[in-house]
Scaffold this motif. Structure first.
Motif, mmCIF file in Angstrom:
data_model
loop_
_atom_site.group_PDB
_atom_site.id
_atom_site.type_symbol
_atom_site.label_atom_id
_atom_site.label_comp_id
_atom_site.label_asym_id
_atom_site.label_seq_id
_atom_site.Cartn_x
_atom_site.Cartn_y
_atom_site.Cartn_z
ATOM 1 N N GLU A 59 -1.254 -45.474 29.955
ATOM 2 C CA GLU A 59 -1.069 -45.405 31.401
ATOM 3 C C GLU A 59 0.275 -44.732 31.647
ATOM 4 O O GLU A 59 1.183 -44.832 30.828
ATOM 5 N N TRP A 60 0.395 -44.048 32.775
ATOM 6 C CA TRP A 60 1.623 -43.335 33.055
ATOM 7 C C TRP A 60 2.065 -43.614 34.467
ATOM 8 O O TRP A 60 1.212 -43.612 35.367
ATOM 9 N N GLN A 66 2.402 -44.314 25.576
ATOM 10 C CA GLN A 66 1.760 -43.173 24.931
ATOM 11 C C GLN A 66 1.797 -43.374 23.421
ATOM 12 O O GLN A 66 2.701 -43.997 22.896
ATOM 13 N N GLN A 67 0.801 -42.822 22.717
ATOM 14 C CA GLN A 67 0.747 -42.953 21.266
ATOM 15 C C GLN A 67 0.319 -41.629 20.645
ATOM 16 O O GLN A 67 -0.605 -40.987 21.120
#
Length: 119
Positions: A59-60, A66-67
């Motif tokens: 989600e941002w 992040q991955q």
């Protein structure tokens, strides 16, 4: 250490959906293995997608982070291993570095990466 290639690898709970998306967006093709997909564009290997059943979509800007991890192919795994460890990387598993091909996973301060050799 002499790097011969560096490929981003995405984790995916739905490996078929994720690899099809990226291949479509990039105008490429997907080579399918059971839990690993290779994406090529104009015959050039550009990205991999690995099965990670527990992966949760990021989600941002808040929420699930992040991955990503990098696969870095080297021509001398013993030298590359020593250099990575000297710089602070910690092996997350211990592979046979004398094998003709393979990969070793490391954790530096940030995202994990693999040193790959052979093939």
């Amino acid at each position: 250490m002499r790097v011969t290639s560096m490929i981003p690898v995405l984790d995916a709970a739905n490996i078929d959906e994720v690899s099809a998306f990226w291949a479509g967006l990039l105008g490429g093709t997907v080579e399918v293995e059971e839990d690993w997909h290779t994406i090529s564009v104009d015959g050039e290997h550009v990205m991999d997608v690995q099965l990670a059943p527990d992966h949760v979509r990021p989600e941002w800007p808040d929420g699930q982070p992040q991955q990503v991890h990098l696969d870095i192919t080297v021509d001398d795994i013993a030298a590359a291993h020593e250099e990575a460890v000297a710089l602070g990387a910690v092996p997350l598993e211990h592979k046979d570095l004398t094998a003709p091909s393979g990969f070793q996973v490391y954790a530096p301060a940030g995202h994990p990466f693999c040193l790959c050799w052979g093939e």
